[in-house]
Design a protein around this motif. Structure first.
Motif, PDB file in Angstrom:
ATOM      1  N   GLN A 178       0.839  -1.181   0.000  1.00  0.00           N
ATOM      2  CA  GLN A 178       0.000   0.000   0.000  1.00  0.00           C
ATOM      3  C   GLN A 178       0.883   1.242   0.000  1.00  0.00           C
ATOM      4  OE1 GLN A 178      -3.131  -0.371   2.749  1.00  0.00           O
ATOM      5  NE2 GLN A 178      -4.151   1.506   2.142  1.00  0.00           N
ATOM      6  N   VAL A 179       0.382   2.286  -0.662  1.00  0.00           N
ATOM      7  CA  VAL A 179       1.144   3.522  -0.800  1.00  0.00           C
ATOM      8  C   VAL A 179       0.347   4.670  -0.178  1.00  0.00           C
ATOM      9  CG1 VAL A 179       2.103   5.175  -2.440  1.00  0.00           C
ATOM     10  CG2 VAL A 179       2.255   2.726  -2.920  1.00  0.00           C
ATOM     11  N   GLN A 180       1.032   5.507   0.583  1.00  0.00           N
ATOM     12  CA  GLN A 180       0.417   6.700   1.153  1.00  0.00           C
ATOM     13  C   GLN A 180       1.030   7.923   0.470  1.00  0.00           C
ATOM     14  OE1 GLN A 180       1.960   4.356   3.552  1.00  0.00           O
ATOM     15  NE2 GLN A 180       0.032   3.275   3.219  1.00  0.00           N
ATOM     16  N   LEU A 181       0.169   8.912   0.211  1.00  0.00           N
ATOM     17  CA  LEU A 181       0.596  10.100  -0.527  1.00  0.00           C
ATOM     18  C   LEU A 181       0.180  11.359   0.224  1.00  0.00           C
ATOM     19  CD1 LEU A 181      -0.671   8.922  -4.028  1.00  0.00           C
ATOM     20  CD2 LEU A 181       1.677   8.809  -3.204  1.00  0.00           C
ATOM     21  N   VAL A 182       1.088  12.317   0.313  1.00  0.00           N
ATOM     22  CA  VAL A 182       0.789  13.594   0.956  1.00  0.00           C
ATOM     23  C   VAL A 182       1.228  14.717   0.033  1.00  0.00           C
ATOM     24  CG1 VAL A 182       1.198  15.090   2.933  1.00  0.00           C
ATOM     25  CG2 VAL A 182       1.083  12.605   3.252  1.00  0.00           C
ATOM     26  N   GLU A 183       0.245  15.534  -0.378  1.00  0.00           N
ATOM     27  CA  GLU A 183       0.538  16.660  -1.273  1.00  0.00           C
ATOM     28  C   GLU A 183       0.779  17.931  -0.472  1.00  0.00           C
ATOM     29  OE1 GLU A 183      -3.058  14.567  -3.445  1.00  0.00           O
ATOM     30  OE2 GLU A 183      -2.580  15.175  -1.401  1.00  0.00           O
ATOM     31  N   SER A 184       1.477  18.847  -1.095  1.00  0.00           N
ATOM     32  CA  SER A 184       1.666  20.185  -0.530  1.00  0.00           C
ATOM     33  C   SER A 184       1.980  21.152  -1.661  1.00  0.00           C
ATOM     34  CB  SER A 184       2.790  20.203   0.507  1.00  0.00           C
ATOM     35  OG  SER A 184       4.012  19.833  -0.093  1.00  0.00           O
ATOM     36  N   GLY A 185       1.879  22.442  -1.356  1.00  0.00           N
ATOM     37  CA  GLY A 185       2.280  23.456  -2.324  1.00  0.00           C
ATOM     38  C   GLY A 185       1.155  24.261  -2.930  1.00  0.00           C
ATOM     39  N   GLY A 186      -0.088  23.862  -2.704  1.00  0.00           N
ATOM     40  CA  GLY A 186      -1.201  24.625  -3.249  1.00  0.00           C
ATOM     41  C   GLY A 186      -1.289  26.007  -2.603  1.00  0.00           C
ATOM     42  N   ASP A 187      -1.796  26.952  -3.387  1.00  0.00           N
ATOM     43  CA  ASP A 187      -1.851  28.327  -2.873  1.00  0.00           C
ATOM     44  C   ASP A 187      -2.728  29.167  -3.783  1.00  0.00           C
ATOM     45  OD1 ASP A 187       0.862  30.349  -1.443  1.00  0.00           O
ATOM     46  OD2 ASP A 187      -1.316  30.546  -1.322  1.00  0.00           O
ATOM     47  N   LEU A 188      -2.912  30.422  -3.394  1.00  0.00           N
ATOM     48  CA  LEU A 188      -3.575  31.421  -4.223  1.00  0.00           C
ATOM     49  C   LEU A 188      -2.489  32.194  -4.962  1.00  0.00           C
ATOM     50  CD1 LEU A 188      -5.978  33.232  -5.107  1.00  0.00           C
ATOM     51  CD2 LEU A 188      -5.631  34.508  -2.970  1.00  0.00           C
ATOM     52  N   VAL A 189      -2.629  32.292  -6.285  1.00  0.00           N
ATOM     53  CA  VAL A 189      -1.622  32.963  -7.095  1.00  0.00           C
ATOM     54  C   VAL A 189      -2.325  33.750  -8.200  1.00  0.00           C
ATOM     55  CG1 VAL A 189      -1.336  30.968  -8.631  1.00  0.00           C
ATOM     56  CG2 VAL A 189       0.547  32.599  -8.362  1.00  0.00           C
ATOM     57  N   GLN A 190      -1.687  34.805  -8.650  1.00  0.00           N
ATOM     58  CA  GLN A 190      -2.253  35.595  -9.749  1.00  0.00           C
ATOM     59  C   GLN A 190      -1.985  34.920 -11.090  1.00  0.00           C
ATOM     60  OE1 GLN A 190      -0.664  39.600  -9.360  1.00  0.00           O
ATOM     61  NE2 GLN A 190      -2.486  40.239  -8.228  1.00  0.00           N
ATOM     62  N   ALA A 191      -2.839  35.215 -12.047  1.00  0.00           N
ATOM     63  CA  ALA A 191      -2.635  34.694 -13.403  1.00  0.00           C
ATOM     64  C   ALA A 191      -1.250  35.082 -13.906  1.00  0.00           C
ATOM     65  CB  ALA A 191      -3.716  35.231 -14.331  1.00  0.00           C
ATOM     66  N   GLY A 192      -0.601  34.129 -14.555  1.00  0.00           N
ATOM     67  CA  GLY A 192       0.754  34.340 -15.033  1.00  0.00           C
ATOM     68  C   GLY A 192       1.819  33.900 -14.053  1.00  0.00           C
ATOM     69  N   GLY A 193       1.416  33.603 -12.841  1.00  0.00           N
ATOM     70  CA  GLY A 193       2.365  33.200 -11.810  1.00  0.00           C
ATOM     71  C   GLY A 193       2.715  31.724 -11.885  1.00  0.00           C
ATOM     72  N   SER A 194       3.502  31.286 -10.906  1.00  0.00           N
ATOM     73  CA  SER A 194       3.994  29.909 -10.860  1.00  0.00           C
ATOM     74  C   SER A 194       3.786  29.304  -9.479  1.00  0.00           C
ATOM     75  CB  SER A 194       5.491  29.864 -11.189  1.00  0.00           C
ATOM     76  OG  SER A 194       5.745  30.321 -12.493  1.00  0.00           O
ATOM     77  N   LEU A 195       3.646  27.995  -9.464  1.00  0.00           N
ATOM     78  CA  LEU A 195       3.586  27.219  -8.226  1.00  0.00           C
ATOM     79  C   LEU A 195       4.278  25.890  -8.468  1.00  0.00           C
ATOM     80  CD1 LEU A 195      -0.091  27.553  -6.879  1.00  0.00           C
ATOM     81  CD2 LEU A 195       1.980  28.448  -5.785  1.00  0.00           C
ATOM     82  N   ARG A 196       4.789  25.313  -7.377  1.00  0.00           N
ATOM     83  CA  ARG A 196       5.315  23.952  -7.470  1.00  0.00           C
ATOM     84  C   ARG A 196       4.608  23.098  -6.421  1.00  0.00           C
ATOM     85  NH1 ARG A 196      11.352  21.360  -6.620  1.00  0.00           N
ATOM     86  NH2 ARG A 196      10.858  21.762  -4.426  1.00  0.00           N
ATOM     87  N   LEU A 197       3.951  22.054  -6.898  1.00  0.00           N
ATOM     88  CA  LEU A 197       3.303  21.096  -6.013  1.00  0.00           C
ATOM     89  C   LEU A 197       4.260  19.938  -5.742  1.00  0.00           C
ATOM     90  CD1 LEU A 197      -0.271  20.883  -7.606  1.00  0.00           C
ATOM     91  CD2 LEU A 197       0.616  22.522  -5.944  1.00  0.00           C
ATOM     92  N   SER A 198       4.171  19.412  -4.523  1.00  0.00           N
ATOM     93  CA  SER A 198       4.985  18.258  -4.135  1.00  0.00           C
ATOM     94  C   SER A 198       4.073  17.149  -3.651  1.00  0.00           C
ATOM     95  CB  SER A 198       5.966  18.639  -3.020  1.00  0.00           C
ATOM     96  OG  SER A 198       6.844  19.652  -3.429  1.00  0.00           O
ATOM     97  N   CYS A 199       4.490  15.918  -3.894  1.00  0.00           N
ATOM     98  CA  CYS A 199       3.761  14.740  -3.421  1.00  0.00           C
ATOM     99  C   CYS A 199       4.772  13.752  -2.863  1.00  0.00           C
ATOM    100  CB  CYS A 199       2.975  14.106  -4.564  1.00  0.00           C
ATOM    101  SG  CYS A 199       2.209  12.532  -4.126  1.00  0.00           S
ATOM    102  N   LYS A 200       4.709  13.568  -1.549  1.00  0.00           N
ATOM    103  CA  LYS A 200       5.619  12.660  -0.867  1.00  0.00           C
ATOM    104  C   LYS A 200       4.955  11.301  -0.731  1.00  0.00           C
ATOM    105  CE  LYS A 200       8.995  11.448   2.034  1.00  0.00           C
ATOM    106  NZ  LYS A 200      10.407  11.286   1.639  1.00  0.00           N
ATOM    107  N   ALA A 201       5.619  10.258  -1.222  1.00  0.00           N
ATOM    108  CA  ALA A 201       5.091   8.905  -1.155  1.00  0.00           C
ATOM    109  C   ALA A 201       5.778   8.119  -0.046  1.00  0.00           C
ATOM    110  CB  ALA A 201       5.295   8.205  -2.494  1.00  0.00           C
ATOM    111  N   SER A 202       5.009   7.236   0.590  1.00  0.00           N
ATOM    112  CA  SER A 202       5.577   6.342   1.598  1.00  0.00           C
ATOM    113  C   SER A 202       4.867   4.997   1.482  1.00  0.00           C
ATOM    114  CB  SER A 202       5.422   6.924   3.000  1.00  0.00           C
ATOM    115  OG  SER A 202       4.062   7.128   3.319  1.00  0.00           O
ATOM    116  N   GLY A 203       5.429   4.006   2.140  1.00  0.00           N
ATOM    117  CA  GLY A 203       4.867   2.663   2.051  1.00  0.00           C
ATOM    118  C   GLY A 203       5.588   1.853   0.991  1.00  0.00           C
TER     119      GLY A 203
END
Length: 115
Positions: A1-26
């Motif tokens: 079995q695999v567990q996943l935890v995301e992070s990095g979501g946010d409020l950003v203006q159009a044209g901006g950038s974000l980086r999402l992360s997903c840490k896996a375990s198991g």
């Protein structure tokens, strides 16, 4: 079995950038494909990008040239670099891991792009 935890979501203006992360375990050594999906209010969940254990990537047409998926095996983490964000990218983003056809999902992270 695999567990996943995301992070990095946010409020950003159009044209901006974000980086999402997903840490896996198991049982991460059994993962065939990892991917990012998103679901906007009132819409179906859709594939954004995926990456296989061999490093092959696949993108939705709507994000090609703007989003990049990558995988750090040492950190057991998958990233989604999102550039040139648009209001239509607003959604809850979910990390997915597939092990021989069985899916595991993270809890989701909210991305909101303001115009």
């Amino acid at each position: 079995q695999v567990q996943l935890v995301e992070s990095g979501g946010d409020l950003v203006q159009a044209g901006g950038s974000l980086r999402l992360s997903c840490k896996a375990s198991g049982s991460i050594w059994r993962i065939n494909v990892m991917g990012w999906y998103r679901q906007a209010p009132g819409k179906e969940r859709e594939l954004v990008a995926s990456i296989t254990s061999g490093g092959n990537t696949n993108y939705a047409d709507s994000v090609k040239g703007r989003f990049t998926i990558s995988r750090d095996y040492l950190k057991s983490t998958v990233y989604l670099q999102m550039n040139s964000l648009k209001p239509e990218d607003t959604a809850v983003y979910y990390c997915n891991a597939r092990v021989y056809g069985l899916d595991s999902w993270g809890q989701g992270t909210q991305v909101t792009v303001s115009s």
